[in-house]
Design a protein around this motif. Structure first.
Motif, PDB file in Angstrom:
ATOM      1  N   LYS A 106      -2.924 -59.704  21.949  1.00  0.00           N
ATOM      2  CA  LYS A 106      -2.725 -59.383  20.542  1.00  0.00           C
ATOM      3  C   LYS A 106      -1.458 -58.550  20.401  1.00  0.00           C
ATOM      4  N   ILE A 107      -0.753 -58.761  19.304  1.00  0.00           N
ATOM      5  CA  ILE A 107       0.422 -57.959  18.969  1.00  0.00           C
ATOM      6  C   ILE A 107       0.136 -57.261  17.651  1.00  0.00           C
ATOM      7  N   GLN A 108       0.199 -55.936  17.653  1.00  0.00           N
ATOM      8  CA  GLN A 108       0.020 -55.130  16.442  1.00  0.00           C
ATOM      9  C   GLN A 108       1.396 -54.740  15.932  1.00  0.00           C
ATOM     10  N   THR A 109       1.755 -55.157  14.721  1.00  0.00           N
ATOM     11  CA  THR A 109       3.007 -54.768  14.084  1.00  0.00           C
ATOM     12  C   THR A 109       2.693 -53.757  12.987  1.00  0.00           C
ATOM     13  N   ILE A 110       3.449 -52.677  12.944  1.00  0.00           N
ATOM     14  CA  ILE A 110       3.278 -51.637  11.925  1.00  0.00           C
ATOM     15  C   ILE A 110       4.594 -51.486  11.186  1.00  0.00           C
ATOM     16  N   GLN A 111       4.515 -51.481   9.858  1.00  0.00           N
ATOM     17  CA  GLN A 111       5.690 -51.254   9.008  1.00  0.00           C
ATOM     18  C   GLN A 111       5.415 -50.039   8.139  1.00  0.00           C
ATOM     19  N   ILE A 112       6.375 -49.132   8.053  1.00  0.00           N
ATOM     20  CA  ILE A 112       6.257 -47.919   7.253  1.00  0.00           C
ATOM     21  C   ILE A 112       7.371 -47.915   6.215  1.00  0.00           C
ATOM     22  N   ASN A 113       7.001 -47.662   4.959  1.00  0.00           N
ATOM     23  CA  ASN A 113       7.949 -47.619   3.849  1.00  0.00           C
ATOM     24  C   ASN A 113       7.981 -46.222   3.254  1.00  0.00           C
ATOM     25  N   ILE A 114       9.171 -45.715   2.969  1.00  0.00           N
ATOM     26  CA  ILE A 114       9.348 -44.435   2.296  1.00  0.00           C
ATOM     27  C   ILE A 114       9.908 -44.748   0.909  1.00  0.00           C
ATOM     28  N   ILE A 115       9.201 -44.251  -0.118  1.00  0.00           N
ATOM     29  CA  ILE A 115       9.543 -44.577  -1.505  1.00  0.00           C
ATOM     30  C   ILE A 115       9.809 -43.291  -2.279  1.00  0.00           C
ATOM     31  N   ASP A 116      10.935 -43.246  -2.969  1.00  0.00           N
ATOM     32  CA  ASP A 116      11.268 -42.122  -3.838  1.00  0.00           C
ATOM     33  C   ASP A 116      10.341 -42.199  -5.048  1.00  0.00           C
ATOM     34  N   THR A 117       9.574 -41.139  -5.290  1.00  0.00           N
ATOM     35  CA  THR A 117       8.596 -41.175  -6.388  1.00  0.00           C
ATOM     36  C   THR A 117       9.239 -40.999  -7.763  1.00  0.00           C
ATOM     37  N   SER A 118      10.462 -40.497  -7.844  1.00  0.00           N
ATOM     38  CA  SER A 118      11.090 -40.306  -9.152  1.00  0.00           C
ATOM     39  C   SER A 118      11.431 -41.630  -9.828  1.00  0.00           C
ATOM     40  N   ASN A 119      11.706 -42.657  -9.027  1.00  0.00           N
ATOM     41  CA  ASN A 119      12.045 -43.956  -9.606  1.00  0.00           C
ATOM     42  C   ASN A 119      11.313 -45.119  -8.921  1.00  0.00           C
ATOM     43  N   ASN A 120      10.356 -44.776  -8.051  1.00  0.00           N
ATOM     44  CA  ASN A 120       9.532 -45.771  -7.353  1.00  0.00           C
ATOM     45  C   ASN A 120      10.385 -46.796  -6.591  1.00  0.00           C
TER      46      ASN A 120
ATOM     47  N   PHE B 284       7.822 -31.693   6.882  1.00  0.00           N
ATOM     48  CA  PHE B 284       7.466 -32.134   5.536  1.00  0.00           C
ATOM     49  C   PHE B 284       6.046 -31.664   5.217  1.00  0.00           C
ATOM     50  N   ALA B 285       5.782 -31.408   3.940  1.00  0.00           N
ATOM     51  CA  ALA B 285       4.457 -30.953   3.512  1.00  0.00           C
ATOM     52  C   ALA B 285       3.740 -32.075   2.776  1.00  0.00           C
ATOM     53  N   GLU B 286       2.480 -32.262   3.115  1.00  0.00           N
ATOM     54  CA  GLU B 286       1.683 -33.279   2.421  1.00  0.00           C
ATOM     55  C   GLU B 286       1.109 -32.662   1.154  1.00  0.00           C
ATOM     56  N   THR B 287       1.238 -33.376   0.044  1.00  0.00           N
ATOM     57  CA  THR B 287       0.707 -32.920  -1.231  1.00  0.00           C
ATOM     58  C   THR B 287       0.375 -34.120  -2.100  1.00  0.00           C
ATOM     59  N   GLN B 288      -0.569 -33.953  -2.996  1.00  0.00           N
ATOM     60  CA  GLN B 288      -0.881 -35.009  -3.960  1.00  0.00           C
ATOM     61  C   GLN B 288      -0.234 -34.719  -5.314  1.00  0.00           C
ATOM     62  N   GLU B 289       0.263 -33.492  -5.500  1.00  0.00           N
ATOM     63  CA  GLU B 289       0.888 -33.110  -6.757  1.00  0.00           C
ATOM     64  C   GLU B 289       2.403 -33.146  -6.645  1.00  0.00           C
ATOM     65  N   ASN B 290       3.022 -34.043  -7.367  1.00  0.00           N
ATOM     66  CA  ASN B 290       4.479 -34.156  -7.461  1.00  0.00           C
ATOM     67  C   ASN B 290       5.217 -34.252  -6.128  1.00  0.00           C
ATOM     68  N   PRO B 291       4.829 -35.151  -5.252  1.00  0.00           N
ATOM     69  CA  PRO B 291       5.596 -35.315  -4.009  1.00  0.00           C
ATOM     70  C   PRO B 291       6.940 -35.979  -4.311  1.00  0.00           C
ATOM     71  N   GLN B 292       7.949 -35.672  -3.507  1.00  0.00           N
ATOM     72  CA  GLN B 292       9.255 -36.309  -3.692  1.00  0.00           C
ATOM     73  C   GLN B 292       9.282 -37.728  -3.131  1.00  0.00           C
ATOM     74  N   PHE B 293       8.412 -37.983  -2.156  1.00  0.00           N
ATOM     75  CA  PHE B 293       8.345 -39.338  -1.627  1.00  0.00           C
ATOM     76  C   PHE B 293       6.918 -39.685  -1.251  1.00  0.00           C
ATOM     77  N   LYS B 294       6.642 -40.975  -1.338  1.00  0.00           N
ATOM     78  CA  LYS B 294       5.342 -41.449  -0.870  1.00  0.00           C
ATOM     79  C   LYS B 294       5.575 -42.405   0.290  1.00  0.00           C
ATOM     80  N   VAL B 295       4.582 -42.456   1.144  1.00  0.00           N
ATOM     81  CA  VAL B 295       4.655 -43.277   2.342  1.00  0.00           C
ATOM     82  C   VAL B 295       3.595 -44.366   2.222  1.00  0.00           C
ATOM     83  N   THR B 296       4.048 -45.598   2.281  1.00  0.00           N
ATOM     84  CA  THR B 296       3.121 -46.721   2.319  1.00  0.00           C
ATOM     85  C   THR B 296       3.288 -47.397   3.671  1.00  0.00           C
TER      86      THR B 296
END
Length: 165
Positions: free
Chosen positions: A113-127, A56-68
């Motif tokens: 300590k327990i570190q929990t990580i959650q990753i979300n993939i969001i379609d940018t066309s409809n959020n 996958f390519a990282e871009t700030q212009e018109n990405p198909q998905f964003k990762v939060t």
């Protein structure tokens, strides 16, 4: 023992009707108001590295998905306790019964300590959320060990993205 990884399997879910093959470009979205900028930077750097390695390519212009992403740290009591054992045996023509106890006492702090990580993939066309994964690891201190476990955990989570139908 500064850091011990959990032997967990990451959790994930996704939109079963979504065509993940269309995804080529992404951008990351840093959470606002984080109280741990070191971990935030580590998670974001790991996400970018893993996704670029996957093609996958990282871009700030018109990405198909964003990762939060989100993360949290919780205290977990270290294992300690008492165990009792009962045994029988024989020696020559004599027999016997034995009863013993064992006490386990944690050295140092009584919590990990327990570190929990959650990753979300969001379609940018409809959020819209199309994929989510999470996992966790144990740690006692930060630094290099926590940075390495963060990277491993992100890679473990994203190994499941995109889903193979």
């Amino acid at each position: 023992m500064l850091l011990t990884a959990c032997a967990t399997k990451p959790n994930y879910d996704y939109d079963t009707n979504y065509d993940f093959n269309q995804l080529k470009q992404f951008s990351t979205f840093t959470p606002e108001n984080t109280t741990d900028p070191l971990t935030a930077k580590r998670v974001e750097t790991a996400i970018t590295a893993v996704l670029v390695t996957k093609g996958f390519a990282e871009t700030q212009e018109n990405p198909q998905f964003k990762v939060t992403y989100a993360f949290k740290v919780e205290d977990k009591p270290k294992n300690s306790g008492v165990s009792i054992g009962l045994g029988t045996g024989s020696w020559g023509s004599s027999g016997g019964v034995s009863l013993g106890t064992s006490v386990s006492v944690p050295v140092g702090s009584n919590t990990a300590k327990i570190q929990t990580i959650q990753i979300n993939i969001i379609d940018t066309s409809n959020n819209r959320l199309i994929w989510r994964g999470s996992d966790k690891f144990n740690f006692d201190n930060g630094g290099d060990e926590k940075a390495e476990e963060t990277q491993k955990t992100v890679a473990t989570i994203l190994a499941l993205f995109p889903p193979q139908k």
